[in-house]
Scaffold this motif. Structure first.
Motif, PDB file in Angstrom:
ATOM      1  N   LYS A  83     -29.685 -37.115  16.327  1.00 40.20           N
ATOM      2  CA  LYS A  83     -29.647 -36.284  15.121  1.00 40.20           C
ATOM      3  C   LYS A  83     -30.730 -36.671  14.107  1.00 40.20           C
ATOM      4  O   LYS A  83     -30.855 -36.035  13.063  1.00 40.20           O
ATOM      5  N   ALA A  84     -31.491 -37.723  14.398  1.00 39.36           N
ATOM      6  CA  ALA A  84     -32.461 -38.249  13.435  1.00 39.36           C
ATOM      7  C   ALA A  84     -33.512 -37.212  13.053  1.00 39.36           C
ATOM      8  O   ALA A  84     -33.883 -37.086  11.885  1.00 39.36           O
ATOM      9  N   ALA A  85     -34.015 -36.470  14.045  1.00 46.95           N
ATOM     10  CA  ALA A  85     -35.062 -35.479  13.759  1.00 46.95           C
ATOM     11  C   ALA A  85     -34.560 -34.408  12.800  1.00 46.95           C
ATOM     12  O   ALA A  85     -35.290 -33.973  11.897  1.00 46.95           O
ATOM     13  N   LYS A  86     -33.312 -33.969  12.992  1.00 53.19           N
ATOM     14  CA  LYS A  86     -32.725 -32.964  12.104  1.00 53.19           C
ATOM     15  C   LYS A  86     -32.558 -33.517  10.689  1.00 53.19           C
ATOM     16  O   LYS A  86     -32.744 -32.798   9.703  1.00 53.19           O
ATOM     17  N   LYS A  87     -32.194 -34.800  10.594  1.00 56.35           N
ATOM     18  CA  LYS A  87     -32.042 -35.423   9.280  1.00 56.35           C
ATOM     19  C   LYS A  87     -33.373 -35.462   8.544  1.00 56.35           C
ATOM     20  O   LYS A  87     -33.464 -35.136   7.350  1.00 56.35           O
ATOM     21  N   VAL A  88     -34.435 -35.842   9.260  1.00 54.12           N
ATOM     22  CA  VAL A  88     -35.761 -35.891   8.643  1.00 54.12           C
ATOM     23  C   VAL A  88     -36.212 -34.492   8.230  1.00 54.12           C
ATOM     24  O   VAL A  88     -36.790 -34.304   7.147  1.00 54.12           O
ATOM     25  N   GLU A  89     -35.922 -33.501   9.057  1.00 51.37           N
ATOM     26  CA  GLU A  89     -36.280 -32.118   8.732  1.00 51.37           C
ATOM     27  C   GLU A  89     -35.586 -31.662   7.441  1.00 51.37           C
ATOM     28  O   GLU A  89     -36.202 -31.012   6.595  1.00 51.37           O
ATOM     29  N   ARG A  90     -34.311 -32.025   7.299  1.00 49.06           N
ATOM     30  CA  ARG A  90     -33.572 -31.648   6.084  1.00 49.06           C
ATOM     31  C   ARG A  90     -34.135 -32.363   4.861  1.00 49.06           C
ATOM     32  O   ARG A  90     -34.292 -31.772   3.780  1.00 49.06           O
ATOM     33  N   LEU A  91     -34.453 -33.645   5.020  1.00 53.63           N
ATOM     34  CA  LEU A  91     -35.022 -34.414   3.916  1.00 53.63           C
ATOM     35  C   LEU A  91     -36.396 -33.883   3.533  1.00 53.63           C
ATOM     36  O   LEU A  91     -36.761 -33.864   2.351  1.00 53.63           O
ATOM     37  N   GLN A  92     -37.164 -33.429   4.522  1.00 58.55           N
ATOM     38  CA  GLN A  92     -38.481 -32.853   4.238  1.00 58.55           C
ATOM     39  C   GLN A  92     -38.344 -31.575   3.415  1.00 58.55           C
ATOM     40  O   GLN A  92     -39.151 -31.306   2.525  1.00 58.55           O
ATOM     41  N   LYS A  93     -37.310 -30.818   3.691  1.00 59.25           N
ATOM     42  CA  LYS A  93     -37.060 -29.597   2.916  1.00 59.25           C
ATOM     43  C   LYS A  93     -36.699 -29.937   1.465  1.00 59.25           C
ATOM     44  O   LYS A  93     -37.115 -29.249   0.527  1.00 59.25           O
ATOM     45  N   ILE A  94     -35.923 -31.003   1.287  1.00 60.03           N
ATOM     46  CA  ILE A  94     -35.596 -31.460  -0.068  1.00 60.03           C
ATOM     47  C   ILE A  94     -36.873 -31.829  -0.819  1.00 60.03           C
ATOM     48  O   ILE A  94     -37.053 -31.482  -1.994  1.00 60.03           O
ATOM     49  N   ALA A  95     -37.780 -32.521  -0.123  1.00 55.35           N
ATOM     50  CA  ALA A  95     -39.050 -32.907  -0.747  1.00 55.35           C
ATOM     51  C   ALA A  95     -39.873 -31.683  -1.122  1.00 55.35           C
ATOM     52  O   ALA A  95     -40.470 -31.630  -2.208  1.00 55.35           O
ATOM     53  N   GLN A  96     -39.910 -30.680  -0.255  1.00 49.96           N
ATOM     54  CA  GLN A  96     -40.688 -29.482  -0.557  1.00 49.96           C
ATOM     55  C   GLN A  96     -40.125 -28.739  -1.764  1.00 49.96           C
ATOM     56  O   GLN A  96     -40.877 -28.313  -2.650  1.00 49.96           O
ATOM     57  N   GLU A  97     -38.812 -28.580  -1.806  1.00 46.98           N
ATOM     58  CA  GLU A  97     -38.199 -27.875  -2.932  1.00 46.98           C
ATOM     59  C   GLU A  97     -38.446 -28.627  -4.241  1.00 46.98           C
ATOM     60  O   GLU A  97     -38.704 -28.019  -5.281  1.00 46.98           O
ATOM     61  N   ALA A  98     -38.387 -29.950  -4.188  1.00 45.13           N
ATOM     62  CA  ALA A  98     -38.640 -30.742  -5.389  1.00 45.13           C
ATOM     63  C   ALA A  98     -40.101 -30.659  -5.805  1.00 45.13           C
ATOM     64  O   ALA A  98     -40.425 -30.636  -7.000  1.00 45.13           O
ATOM     65  N   ALA A  99     -41.009 -30.607  -4.825  1.00 45.23           N
ATOM     66  CA  ALA A  99     -42.437 -30.470  -5.131  1.00 45.23           C
ATOM     67  C   ALA A  99     -42.730 -29.121  -5.781  1.00 45.23           C
ATOM     68  O   ALA A  99     -43.541 -29.026  -6.707  1.00 45.23           O
ATOM     69  N   GLU A 100     -42.061 -28.076  -5.310  1.00 43.28           N
ATOM     70  CA  GLU A 100     -42.228 -26.751  -5.920  1.00 43.28           C
ATOM     71  C   GLU A 100     -41.706 -26.759  -7.348  1.00 43.28           C
ATOM     72  O   GLU A 100     -42.363 -26.257  -8.269  1.00 43.28           O
ATOM     73  N   GLN A 101     -40.529 -27.335  -7.535  1.00 41.13           N
ATOM     74  CA  GLN A 101     -39.900 -27.357  -8.863  1.00 41.13           C
ATOM     75  C   GLN A 101     -40.730 -28.137  -9.875  1.00 41.13           C
ATOM     76  O   GLN A 101     -40.844 -27.739 -11.043  1.00 41.13           O
ATOM     77  N   SER A 102     -41.326 -29.248  -9.428  1.00 38.53           N
ATOM     78  CA  SER A 102     -42.053 -30.119 -10.352  1.00 38.53           C
ATOM     79  C   SER A 102     -43.547 -29.798 -10.418  1.00 38.53           C
ATOM     80  O   SER A 102     -44.318 -30.540 -11.022  1.00 38.53           O
ATOM     81  N   HIS A 103     -43.938 -28.687  -9.793  1.00 38.87           N
ATOM     82  CA  HIS A 103     -45.326 -28.211  -9.827  1.00 38.87           C
ATOM     83  C   HIS A 103     -46.306 -29.238  -9.280  1.00 38.87           C
ATOM     84  O   HIS A 103     -47.393 -29.452  -9.842  1.00 38.87           O
ATOM     85  N   ARG A 104     -45.926 -29.858  -8.158  1.00 39.41           N
ATOM     86  CA  ARG A 104     -46.841 -30.734  -7.439  1.00 39.41           C
ATOM     87  C   ARG A 104     -47.868 -29.891  -6.694  1.00 39.41           C
ATOM     88  O   ARG A 104     -47.661 -28.693  -6.441  1.00 39.41           O
ATOM     89  N   THR A 105     -48.972 -30.513  -6.324  1.00 40.80           N
ATOM     90  CA  THR A 105     -49.927 -29.859  -5.424  1.00 40.80           C
ATOM     91  C   THR A 105     -49.842 -30.465  -4.024  1.00 40.80           C
ATOM     92  O   THR A 105     -50.633 -30.110  -3.144  1.00 40.80           O
ATOM     93  N   LYS A 106     -48.901 -31.364  -3.832  1.00 46.03           N
ATOM     94  CA  LYS A 106     -48.722 -32.026  -2.546  1.00 46.03           C
ATOM     95  C   LYS A 106     -47.242 -32.179  -2.255  1.00 46.03           C
ATOM     96  O   LYS A 106     -46.470 -32.557  -3.142  1.00 46.03           O
ATOM     97  N   VAL A 107     -46.841 -31.895  -1.032  1.00 48.84           N
ATOM     98  CA  VAL A 107     -45.466 -32.143  -0.603  1.00 48.84           C
ATOM     99  C   VAL A 107     -45.431 -33.519   0.070  1.00 48.84           C
ATOM    100  O   VAL A 107     -46.129 -33.731   1.070  1.00 48.84           O
TER     101      VAL A 107
END
Length: 253
Positions: free
Chosen positions: A123-147
């Protein structure tokens, strides 16, 4: 305005019509109910942000045209990777979400001697995929130019092997705080210049074992305190990132 990261590498976005499909299309049309003439921020794979205006919407795509570049500097001057010993519950979610908002470049979860949480290899790959999505949403919210990149789970040995990629490596150690050591964190930051790469290791709830600390120090990590108080595993990375932002972004303005 909403911010979206583009998967395609656009080299001539100022002169072409940009097509948005997939998840970003769904969010624009179904969630945000955007219409023609609405504007959004788009970010290319090479971290160029710009404002674009919707020119058309059809069943499967949103078409946009460039309006103007956004050249504001949104990233920390140094690249900070947070290595977190697997914590309990949803604490890693919090570290990645808030750490992204505070400017981290990458996250490395690792299995420490005192980690209570264990990841099922299947299940590790799925966990990392979910965490990556959290990072992307946070990057969008905080107006980052990098995920930030969320890397796969590693062992302490593998983490030490990865440390050669960094200019400075620190390990947060509560015993350093107890004896009043308060200089290594500052020394580590002073050793970094713009564009430098910093790795900071934080243990899980039970901390790091003496054997782990000895291994880190033997391989060039500086043990450091983060102030006189003992911080929780989910608080310590956020404290460090805030201090790094102050040192590199606010102190020298």
């Amino acid at each position: 305005m909403q911010r979206y990261f583009l998967k395609d590498d656009l080299t001539d976005y100022q002169k072409q019509t940009i097509s948005i499909t997939g998840e970003n299309f769904h969010h624009m049309v179904k969630v945000m109910r955007m219409k023609v003439d609405h504007r959004v921020f788009l970010v290319t794979k090479n971290q160029q942000a710009f404002i674009a205006e919707i020119s058309a919407i059809n069943e499967k795509e949103v078409l946009l045209n460039w309006v103007e570049d956004d050249n504001r500097e949104q990233e920390l001057p140094v690249n900070v990777t947070i290595a977190s010993g697997l914590p309990k519950g949803d604490k890693l979610d919090l570290i990645i979400q808030k750490g992204t908002e505070l400017g981290a470049s990458a996250f490395i979860p690792f299995s420490g001697a005192f980690s209570i949480t264990k990841w099922d290899a299947k299940k590790a790959a799925k966990k990392v995929e979910r965490l990556q999505k959290i990072a992307q949403e946070a990057a969008e919210q905080s107006h980052r130019t990098k995920v930030p990149m969320v890397q796969s789970l590693v062992s302490v040995k593998q983490l030490i092997e990865l440390s050669g990629q960094y200019d400075t490596c620190l390990v947060a150690y509560e015993e350093s705080a107890k004896v009043g050591e308060d200089q290594n964190f500052v020394k580590g930051l002073k050793n970094l210049s713009a564009g430098g790469k910093l790795l900071i290791v934080f243990g899980p709830e039970g901390g790091l074992s003496k054997e782990e600390i000895d291994a880190f120090i033997k391989n060039g990590f500086l043990p450091c305190a983060l102030g006189p108080r003992i911080l929780r595993t989910e608080t310590a990375p956020l404290y460090a990132l805030s201090a790094i932002s102050y040192h590199f972004e606010l102190l020298h303005k």
